[in-house]
Motif scaffolding. Structure first.
Motif, PDB file in Angstrom:
ATOM      1  N   LYS A 195       0.861  -1.184   0.000  1.00 54.03           N
ATOM      2  CA  LYS A 195       0.000   0.000   0.000  1.00 54.03           C
ATOM      3  C   LYS A 195       0.888   1.222   0.000  1.00 54.03           C
ATOM      4  O   LYS A 195       1.644   1.460   0.946  1.00 54.03           O
ATOM      5  CB  LYS A 195      -0.921  -0.003   1.225  1.00 54.03           C
ATOM      6  CG  LYS A 195      -1.907   1.163   1.268  1.00 54.03           C
ATOM      7  CD  LYS A 195      -2.815   1.051   2.484  1.00 54.03           C
ATOM      8  CE  LYS A 195      -3.796   2.202   2.542  1.00 54.03           C
ATOM      9  NZ  LYS A 195      -4.672   2.123   3.743  1.00 54.03           N
ATOM     10  N   ALA A 196       0.839   1.986  -1.093  1.00 58.55           N
ATOM     11  CA  ALA A 196       1.690   3.166  -1.222  1.00 58.55           C
ATOM     12  C   ALA A 196       1.411   4.136  -0.066  1.00 58.55           C
ATOM     13  O   ALA A 196       0.277   4.238   0.402  1.00 58.55           O
ATOM     14  CB  ALA A 196       1.415   3.847  -2.556  1.00 58.55           C
ATOM     15  N   PRO A 197       2.457   4.815   0.407  1.00 60.11           N
ATOM     16  CA  PRO A 197       3.827   4.875  -0.126  1.00 60.11           C
ATOM     17  C   PRO A 197       4.778   3.889   0.547  1.00 60.11           C
ATOM     18  O   PRO A 197       5.991   4.026   0.413  1.00 60.11           O
ATOM     19  CB  PRO A 197       4.231   6.317   0.210  1.00 60.11           C
ATOM     20  CG  PRO A 197       3.555   6.569   1.523  1.00 60.11           C
ATOM     21  CD  PRO A 197       2.224   5.844   1.438  1.00 60.11           C
ATOM     22  N   ASN A 198       4.255   2.895   1.242  1.00 59.58           N
ATOM     23  CA  ASN A 198       5.098   1.983   2.005  1.00 59.58           C
ATOM     24  C   ASN A 198       5.555   0.797   1.164  1.00 59.58           C
ATOM     25  O   ASN A 198       4.937   0.465   0.150  1.00 59.58           O
ATOM     26  CB  ASN A 198       4.326   1.479   3.226  1.00 59.58           C
ATOM     27  CG  ASN A 198       3.888   2.622   4.127  1.00 59.58           C
ATOM     28  OD1 ASN A 198       4.691   3.468   4.500  1.00 59.58           O
ATOM     29  ND2 ASN A 198       2.606   2.662   4.464  1.00 59.58           N
ATOM     30  N   PRO A 199       6.645   0.132   1.579  1.00 62.68           N
ATOM     31  CA  PRO A 199       7.098  -1.073   0.866  1.00 62.68           C
ATOM     32  C   PRO A 199       6.182  -2.253   1.150  1.00 62.68           C
ATOM     33  O   PRO A 199       5.260  -2.164   1.973  1.00 62.68           O
ATOM     34  CB  PRO A 199       8.503  -1.305   1.450  1.00 62.68           C
ATOM     35  CG  PRO A 199       8.450  -0.688   2.809  1.00 62.68           C
ATOM     36  CD  PRO A 199       7.549   0.512   2.681  1.00 62.68           C
ATOM     37  N   SER A 200       6.419  -3.347   0.481  1.00 62.79           N
ATOM     38  CA  SER A 200       5.611  -4.557   0.687  1.00 62.79           C
ATOM     39  C   SER A 200       5.698  -5.028   2.132  1.00 62.79           C
ATOM     40  O   SER A 200       6.728  -4.880   2.798  1.00 62.79           O
ATOM     41  CB  SER A 200       6.087  -5.674  -0.247  1.00 62.79           C
ATOM     42  OG  SER A 200       5.906  -5.321  -1.591  1.00 62.79           O
ATOM     43  N   LEU A 201       4.608  -5.608   2.610  1.00 62.99           N
ATOM     44  CA  LEU A 201       4.585  -6.142   3.962  1.00 62.99           C
ATOM     45  C   LEU A 201       5.449  -7.390   4.065  1.00 62.99           C
ATOM     46  O   LEU A 201       5.685  -8.091   3.076  1.00 62.99           O
ATOM     47  CB  LEU A 201       3.155  -6.498   4.362  1.00 62.99           C
ATOM     48  CG  LEU A 201       2.151  -5.359   4.528  1.00 62.99           C
ATOM     49  CD1 LEU A 201       0.789  -5.940   4.913  1.00 62.99           C
ATOM     50  CD2 LEU A 201       2.621  -4.365   5.581  1.00 62.99           C
ATOM     51  N   ASN A 202       5.877  -7.677   5.282  1.00 66.27           N
ATOM     52  CA  ASN A 202       6.508  -8.958   5.544  1.00 66.27           C
ATOM     53  C   ASN A 202       5.499 -10.062   5.233  1.00 66.27           C
ATOM     54  O   ASN A 202       4.328  -9.966   5.629  1.00 66.27           O
ATOM     55  CB  ASN A 202       6.918  -9.026   7.017  1.00 66.27           C
ATOM     56  CG  ASN A 202       7.728 -10.261   7.340  1.00 66.27           C
ATOM     57  OD1 ASN A 202       7.289 -11.387   7.119  1.00 66.27           O
ATOM     58  ND2 ASN A 202       8.913 -10.074   7.889  1.00 66.27           N
ATOM     59  N   PRO A 203       5.901 -11.114   4.506  1.00 70.10           N
ATOM     60  CA  PRO A 203       4.952 -12.188   4.151  1.00 70.10           C
ATOM     61  C   PRO A 203       4.216 -12.795   5.339  1.00 70.10           C
ATOM     62  O   PRO A 203       3.121 -13.340   5.178  1.00 70.10           O
ATOM     63  CB  PRO A 203       5.841 -13.220   3.464  1.00 70.10           C
ATOM     64  CG  PRO A 203       6.971 -12.416   2.895  1.00 70.10           C
ATOM     65  CD  PRO A 203       7.221 -11.328   3.902  1.00 70.10           C
ATOM     66  N   LYS A 204       4.777 -12.687   6.547  1.00 67.85           N
ATOM     67  CA  LYS A 204       4.096 -13.244   7.714  1.00 67.85           C
ATOM     68  C   LYS A 204       2.756 -12.550   7.963  1.00 67.85           C
ATOM     69  O   LYS A 204       1.900 -13.088   8.679  1.00 67.85           O
ATOM     70  CB  LYS A 204       4.987 -13.126   8.947  1.00 67.85           C
ATOM     71  CG  LYS A 204       6.216 -14.032   8.901  1.00 67.85           C
ATOM     72  CD  LYS A 204       7.032 -13.930  10.175  1.00 67.85           C
ATOM     73  CE  LYS A 204       8.248 -14.860  10.133  1.00 67.85           C
ATOM     74  NZ  LYS A 204       9.064 -14.754  11.363  1.00 67.85           N
TER      75      LYS A 204
END
Length: 301
Positions: free
Chosen positions: A60-69
């Motif tokens: 979700k912009a502007p953040n990076p991808s979440l940790n897969p957990k």
């Protein structure tokens, strides 16, 4: 079943013969692709958890991808309830490498490679209404974007770097802090509101900032990323059998990997390699290289 499944016939012909270096928007008639892959089907995969966690990303912009957990259970499997909550919170879900998951897309991917000689992979992006997943970036290969549902707005800028490929000139590797401000202050060079039934070509290197505009519902699109073959790939094919030369299999001693000794080794290997290449008959290699073009997958994403 090939490029004509994701593009109108004239668009498929243009891609085969010209390989455009500027974006193209095409109107296409929904048909075979939609009969086998739909927004509803992809949503079913999410709500049932029938997707490998390793191929999922939530951003979700502007953040990076979440940790897969964030979308896995305690056993490392996909947690459908967590995926649904993330979408309710405005996260875009990227389903990666659908050619490994959906048999129809596996066949389509192979057909495209057979038609073009280019390996490829297929991602799906499901973005809630009024939201954005990935922000400004560029890719190392041609992308054919096929909109399945909703509307996705694509702001595009001309390439900042020349002919990126593989790890060379990847956006995150050569990123500069002022890029986004400069692009936004200048405004996009091109802008498209991609609707269901349309396809968009985004050539490698073109900066794109896709998002669902405010007031619009959820968007679902497929990205067919098609990796062009290049002269460096042909060069790799030329030297692929060089290991058959005993001179190129000899030991380079540790003391020869530094200083003047290393310079001498590099010069010697260059001479051997040039001699090896001069002996090669391109006609003899043609069928082998063609077979490699049709079968090498180069899955690096």
């Amino acid at each position: 079943m090939s490029l004509a499944v994701i593009l109108p016939e004239h668009g498929a012909t243009e891609l085969r013969t010209r390989w455009p270096d500027e974006p193209r928007l095409y109107e296409r008639r929904p048909g075979e692709l939609e009969a086998n892959v739909s927004a509803a089907m992809l949503n079913d995969h999410i709500t049932t958890g029938c997707l490998p966690a390793a191929e999922l990303a939530a951003v979700k912009a502007p953040n990076p991808s979440l940790n897969p957990k964030a979308f896995m259970d305690d056993y490392g499997r996909t947690d459908a309830a967590k995926l649904q909550r993330l979408m309710e919170q405005g996260f875009t879900l990227r389903i990666g490498n659908l050619q490994r998951i959906i048999p129809y897309l596996a066949k389509l991917s192979k057909a495209i490679q057979y038609e073009t000689g280019y390996s490829n992979y297929i991602h799906a992006f499901l973005t809630p209404g009024g939201q954005q997943g990935l922000r400004h970036h560029w890719d190392q290969q041609m992308a054919v974007i096929v909109q399945l549902a909703g509307v996705k707005r694509w702001h595009l800028w001309r390439p900042t770097v020349e002919a990126p490929m593989r790890t060379h000139n990847e956006s995150f590797r050569v990123w500069k802090s002022g890029y986004i401000d400069n692009w936004e202050s200048a405004g996009p060079d091109l802008s498209f509101d991609l609707k269901a039934g349309q396809s968009l070509l985004v050539p490698r290197g073109w900066v794109h900032n896709p998002h669902v505009p405010e007031g619009f519902g959820p968007s679902v699109h497929l990205t067919f990323a098609i990796r062009e073959r290049t002269p460096i790939w042909l060069a790799e094919q030329l030297i692929a059998s060089a290991i058959e030369d005993p001179e190129l299999r000899r030991i380079v001693r540790p003391e020869e990997l530094c200083g003047p000794a290393l310079t001498r080794q590099l010069s010697a290997v260059r001479r051997v390699l040039i001699a090896y290449l001069e002996r090669l008959d391109p006609k003899v290699l043609t069928e082998t290289v063609r077979e490699a073009a049709l079968t090498d997958l180069e899955y690096v994403t």
